[in-house]
Each structure stands twice: as C-alpha cells, then as structure tokens.
Write a protein that holds these residues in place. Structure first.
Motif, PDB file in Angstrom:
ATOM      1  N   ALA A   1       0.873  -1.053   0.112  1.00 20.74           N
ATOM      2  CA  ALA A   1       0.147   0.039  -0.046  1.00 20.74           C
ATOM      3  C   ALA A   1       0.812   1.278  -0.104  1.00 20.74           C
ATOM      4  O   ALA A   1       1.842   1.362   0.581  1.00 20.74           O
ATOM      5  N   PRO A   2       0.370   2.123  -0.606  1.00 23.46           N
ATOM      6  CA  PRO A   2       1.174   3.573  -0.889  1.00 23.46           C
ATOM      7  C   PRO A   2       1.932   4.031   0.654  1.00 23.46           C
ATOM      8  O   PRO A   2       2.968   4.442   0.791  1.00 23.46           O
ATOM      9  N   ARG A   3       0.791   3.966   1.561  1.00 21.22           N
ATOM     10  CA  ARG A   3       1.083   4.570   2.829  1.00 21.22           C
ATOM     11  C   ARG A   3       2.337   3.853   3.528  1.00 21.22           C
ATOM     12  O   ARG A   3       3.151   4.295   4.541  1.00 21.22           O
ATOM     13  N   ASP A   4       2.374   2.479   2.964  1.00 19.77           N
ATOM     14  CA  ASP A   4       3.503   1.575   3.603  1.00 19.77           C
ATOM     15  C   ASP A   4       4.666   1.308   2.912  1.00 19.77           C
ATOM     16  O   ASP A   4       5.616   0.799   3.462  1.00 19.77           O
ATOM     17  N   ARG A   5       5.060   2.505   1.864  1.00 18.03           N
ATOM     18  CA  ARG A   5       6.199   2.354   1.079  1.00 18.03           C
ATOM     19  C   ARG A   5       7.093   2.906   1.416  1.00 18.03           C
ATOM     20  O   ARG A   5       7.456   4.125   1.118  1.00 18.03           O
ATOM     21  N   ILE A   6       7.808   2.595   2.612  1.00 15.84           N
ATOM     22  CA  ILE A   6       8.985   3.171   3.372  1.00 15.84           C
ATOM     23  C   ILE A   6      10.037   2.213   3.165  1.00 15.84           C
ATOM     24  O   ILE A   6      10.342   1.338   3.439  1.00 15.84           O
TER      25      ILE A   6
ATOM     26  N   VAL B   1      21.678  -5.862  10.943  1.00 12.27           N
ATOM     27  CA  VAL B   1      20.628  -6.940  10.878  1.00 12.27           C
ATOM     28  C   VAL B   1      19.279  -6.708  11.418  1.00 12.27           C
ATOM     29  O   VAL B   1      18.251  -7.094  10.598  1.00 12.27           O
ATOM     30  N   GLU B   2      19.197  -6.196  12.520  1.00 12.86           N
ATOM     31  CA  GLU B   2      17.820  -5.920  12.995  1.00 12.86           C
ATOM     32  C   GLU B   2      16.860  -5.009  12.113  1.00 12.86           C
ATOM     33  O   GLU B   2      15.604  -5.145  11.943  1.00 12.86           O
ATOM     34  N   LEU B   3      17.584  -4.225  11.584  1.00 13.78           N
ATOM     35  CA  LEU B   3      16.670  -3.288  10.492  1.00 13.78           C
ATOM     36  C   LEU B   3      16.300  -4.167   9.393  1.00 13.78           C
ATOM     37  O   LEU B   3      15.072  -3.887   8.809  1.00 13.78           O
ATOM     38  N   LEU B   4      17.054  -4.885   8.820  1.00 14.02           N
ATOM     39  CA  LEU B   4      16.924  -5.802   7.620  1.00 14.02           C
ATOM     40  C   LEU B   4      15.903  -6.817   7.965  1.00 14.02           C
ATOM     41  O   LEU B   4      14.965  -7.085   7.134  1.00 14.02           O
ATOM     42  N   ARG B   5      15.946  -7.224   8.978  1.00 19.21           N
ATOM     43  CA  ARG B   5      15.024  -8.170   9.694  1.00 19.21           C
ATOM     44  C   ARG B   5      13.601  -7.591   9.716  1.00 19.21           C
ATOM     45  O   ARG B   5      12.671  -8.399   9.575  1.00 19.21           O
ATOM     46  N   SER B   6      13.585  -6.226  10.072  1.00 25.57           N
ATOM     47  CA  SER B   6      12.056  -5.778  10.214  1.00 25.57           C
ATOM     48  C   SER B   6      11.435  -5.450   9.049  1.00 25.57           C
ATOM     49  O   SER B   6      10.193  -4.963   8.772  1.00 25.57           O
ATOM     50  N   ALA B   7      12.215  -5.490   7.823  1.00 24.72           N
ATOM     51  CA  ALA B   7      11.620  -5.035   6.525  1.00 24.72           C
ATOM     52  C   ALA B   7      10.990  -6.302   5.668  1.00 24.72           C
ATOM     53  O   ALA B   7      11.405  -7.365   5.781  1.00 24.72           O
ATOM     54  N   ARG B   8      10.269  -6.044   4.699  1.00 24.35           N
ATOM     55  CA  ARG B   8       9.967  -6.882   3.969  1.00 24.35           C
ATOM     56  C   ARG B   8      10.760  -7.321   2.687  1.00 24.35           C
ATOM     57  O   ARG B   8      10.496  -8.540   2.560  1.00 24.35           O
ATOM     58  N   PHE B   9      11.541  -6.428   2.214  1.00 22.23           N
ATOM     59  CA  PHE B   9      12.531  -6.691   1.376  1.00 22.23           C
ATOM     60  C   PHE B   9      13.890  -6.233   2.064  1.00 22.23           C
ATOM     61  O   PHE B   9      14.054  -5.193   2.355  1.00 22.23           O
ATOM     62  N   ALA B  10      15.104  -6.997   2.208  1.00 22.89           N
ATOM     63  CA  ALA B  10      16.060  -6.723   2.458  1.00 22.89           C
ATOM     64  C   ALA B  10      17.251  -6.990   1.620  1.00 22.89           C
ATOM     65  O   ALA B  10      17.311  -7.814   1.103  1.00 22.89           O
ATOM     66  N   LEU B  11      17.890  -5.919   1.500  1.00 22.20           N
ATOM     67  CA  LEU B  11      19.204  -5.714   0.851  1.00 22.20           C
ATOM     68  C   LEU B  11      20.655  -5.546   1.405  1.00 22.20           C
ATOM     69  O   LEU B  11      20.738  -4.764   2.411  1.00 22.20           O
ATOM     70  N   LEU B  12      21.564  -6.724   1.371  1.00 21.12           N
ATOM     71  CA  LEU B  12      22.779  -6.471   1.872  1.00 21.12           C
ATOM     72  C   LEU B  12      23.820  -6.208   1.010  1.00 21.12           C
ATOM     73  O   LEU B  12      24.152  -6.806   0.030  1.00 21.12           O
ATOM     74  N   VAL B  13      24.687  -4.975   0.976  1.00 17.83           N
ATOM     75  CA  VAL B  13      25.795  -4.615   0.194  1.00 17.83           C
ATOM     76  C   VAL B  13      26.914  -5.393   1.088  1.00 17.83           C
ATOM     77  O   VAL B  13      27.310  -5.382   1.881  1.00 17.83           O
ATOM     78  N   VAL B  14      27.561  -6.150  -0.191  1.00 22.53           N
ATOM     79  CA  VAL B  14      28.941  -6.827   0.117  1.00 22.53           C
ATOM     80  C   VAL B  14      29.926  -6.242  -0.421  1.00 22.53           C
ATOM     81  O   VAL B  14      30.113  -6.132  -1.629  1.00 22.53           O
TER      82      VAL B  14
ATOM     83  N   GLY C   1       9.431  -1.252   4.596  1.00 19.45           N
ATOM     84  CA  GLY C   1       8.829  -2.353   3.383  1.00 19.45           C
ATOM     85  C   GLY C   1      10.326  -2.588   2.961  1.00 19.45           C
ATOM     86  O   GLY C   1      10.267  -3.620   2.103  1.00 19.45           O
ATOM     87  N   PHE C   2      11.120  -1.833   2.694  1.00 18.30           N
ATOM     88  CA  PHE C   2      12.345  -1.979   2.022  1.00 18.30           C
ATOM     89  C   PHE C   2      13.419  -1.621   2.871  1.00 18.30           C
ATOM     90  O   PHE C   2      13.555  -0.228   3.427  1.00 18.30           O
ATOM     91  N   ALA C   3      14.445  -2.118   2.998  1.00 23.85           N
ATOM     92  CA  ALA C   3      15.795  -1.734   3.801  1.00 23.85           C
ATOM     93  C   ALA C   3      17.011  -2.437   3.151  1.00 23.85           C
ATOM     94  O   ALA C   3      17.007  -3.381   2.576  1.00 23.85           O
ATOM     95  N   ALA C   4      17.961  -1.467   3.448  1.00 23.45           N
ATOM     96  CA  ALA C   4      19.293  -1.995   2.800  1.00 23.45           C
ATOM     97  C   ALA C   4      20.634  -1.675   3.994  1.00 23.45           C
ATOM     98  O   ALA C   4      20.498  -0.560   4.643  1.00 23.45           O
TER      99      ALA C   4
END
Length: 310
Positions: A35-40, A244-257, A234-237
């Motif tokens: 939902a647009p309101r959740d696109r954080i 880790v905790e931030l990424l676990r809280s998101a629907r889509f998690a992106l980890l830069v290696v 909804g999206f975290a990087a």
C-alpha cells in the motif's frame, strides 16, 4: 518509469530481485503489492550509501574536536574515548570502525559533552567547515564524491514507484543533515540517527550531553524508524552486523557486500553475522564487484582530478 532502471547495475540476480519487488509493490492485486502509505524504504549510510573505509567520514571530525578538548584539559583522559586518543589505542578505533556498540556508546557520550551548549547552527557550521576541507586519503574526493552511484539510482527507482526514502545510521544525525539534501536528495527530516537531546535556553535551542534514545545501531535502528515514521520499513538496505535488526524488520532486505579491492575495498570483518542472516533468511545480496558497473558517483565540477573509479 519508461526508462531502463538501475543503469549502473549489471544484469543479474540482485538487480532482477530489486526490479521485480519494486514493480510488484505498485501492482494492486498482486501478491507483492505494498500500500502507498507503507512504502517506506530505509538505508544505512556508512558502507551502504558511501565509502566507509579506511574510516567513516565523520570520524576525523569528531576525533579532531576531542583532541582539542583533551589538549585543553588533560584530565579528560580518564574517560574511555579521550584515553584512547591519548594512548593512540588502535583497538578502540578498530572497534569504532566496526561499529562495536560499546565503543560507539562511549564515543557518543564524549561527542555529547564536546558540543554541549552549542546551537544547531553552530554545530552545523563546524561540520560544514570540516566537510569543505576534508578529502578521502585514497580517492582524493570530498565526502559528497564518495556516494555510490548505483544506490542513488536505486533511490530514483524507488521514488518513481511512490516509495518514501529515509536514512538511518549510527552516525550523527545532525552531521548527515548538513549534506543530505545536496548529496542524496533527501529532506533533512528524512535523516534518522544518533542525536542529542536539546534544551531551550535564553530564547534558543542548544545541544545537551544526553543522547536522545539509544544509539542507532542494531535494535536501535528499527526503534528509531518506527518512532519517526510510525511504520517499519517495507524495503531496507544495509551492509554489516549492526544493520541486521533493521533488515529483519523489512519486507525486502538488501545487503551490500564489499568485495572489490580495486574500485573500492574488500572486507567482511564486521559483516559475518549479516552475511549468515542473509543466506539463512533469503535476503538479496549485492556484490560491489559483480553487481555494480560503476561504484562512485560522477565527479562534481569543483573536485580535483583523481584516478577513475569505474
């Protein structure tokens, strides 16, 4: 949305996962709809949006200030951060570089007392003077030239699909706000991070030595995001263990290696738990070496020439 997204990204699993998620997030009725309101969308800063090696950009600014205070008052050497400066304790600075929570907490305490009583404008003037003269020891660039171009393209791609962008970093919130608008295109209110309490004295706000809430590392990150936005991302990087905790809280998690020691740096000393979590939980991982055609943002006209980074 008609142009090809993420032009500085190589075609591969990471790019496809991002594009598929962002596209489906806007497709009402699809399983991936958000939902647009959740696109954080929330991004860590050091090592996720810009170069953090050999030391984070803010560290020399802080250490310079503390060294000045220590010279003026040697008794400060009784405090952990000042003692490390006096003794040139490399283990402490490595712990800071790895964002060890205990080391960061002691440094945050020292920072709080160093700028206690200054106004927001006075602190920002100090930071702006530092940023105007500081250059990266390897690339010869100012801080604004150390931003990863692929991540700025990701910002643009998310915005095109109605995502609101935030930065949440263990680094100083007020320091990042000095450059956020010109560098990331983010309004100041969308920058979240460790920050002091303020007090209203004699008609103006001044900084206190007390930290406002926890340090924005580990569990502190989703806590700050929820307090600021009323939602979890909804999206975290991110790029290391304190994300880790931030990424676990998101629907889509992106980890830069970070695995490219030619165009940037290769290291995993503070990201082993994050990489294990990514493998276990199915996060999308981004290899700097293999997924990015270009690493650093294009040069600004005022920058001095340096070796190409592509």
């Amino acid at each position: 949305m008609g142009t090809t997204p993420l032009g500085s990204w190589n075609d591969g699993a990471a790019k496809r996962a991002i594009v598929d998620f962002v596209t489906s997030s806007a497709a009402e009725g699809s399983p991936g709809f958000v939902a647009p309101r959740d696109r954080i969308a929330v991004f860590d800063n050091d090592g996720t949006l810009w170069v953090e090696k050999p030391v984070p950009v803010q560290m020399p600014f802080v250490l310079g200030k503390l060294a000045e205070r220590l010279e003026a008052d040697p008794s400060l050497a009784g405090e952990r951060a000042y003692r490390a400066i006096a003794e040139r304790d490399e283990s402490y600075f490595r712990a800071l570089n790895d964002q060890d929570p205990d080391a960061v907490a002691s440094m945050v305490e020292a920072i709080g007392s160093a700028w206690e009583g200054t106004t927001p404008a006075e602190f920002e003037a100090d930071a702006a003077r530092y940023l105007a003269s500081w250059r990266h020891e390897r690339f010869g660039r100012p801080a604004t030239g150390l931003v990863y171009r692929p991540m700025l393209e990701l910002f643009d791609h998310l915005r095109a699909y109605g995502w609101r962008l935030f930065v949440c970093s263990g680094g100083g919130r007020d320091f990042m706000r000095v450059i956020c608008e010109d560098t990331w295109g983010l309004p100041r209110e969308n920058v979240i991070g460790s920050a002091p309490e303020f007090a209203y004295r004699d008609g103006e706000l001044v900084r206190r030595a007390v930290l406002h809430g926890p340090v924005a590392l580990g569990p502190g990150k989703p806590e700050y995001v929820l307090a600021r936005t009323g939602r979890l991302p909804g999206f975290a990087a991110g790029n290391d263990d304190v994300d880790v905790e931030l990424l676990r809280s998101a629907r889509f998690a992106l980890l830069v290696v970070h695995d490219d020691d030619v165009r940037e740096y290769a290291y995993d000393d503070s990201a082993r738990r994050a990489r294990a979590a990514a493998e276990r939980d199915g996060w999308t991982t981004v290899s700097v070496k293999h997924d990015w055609k270009t690493v650093l943002e294009e040069r600004h006209p005022q920058e001095e020439p340096s070796a190409p980074c592509q």
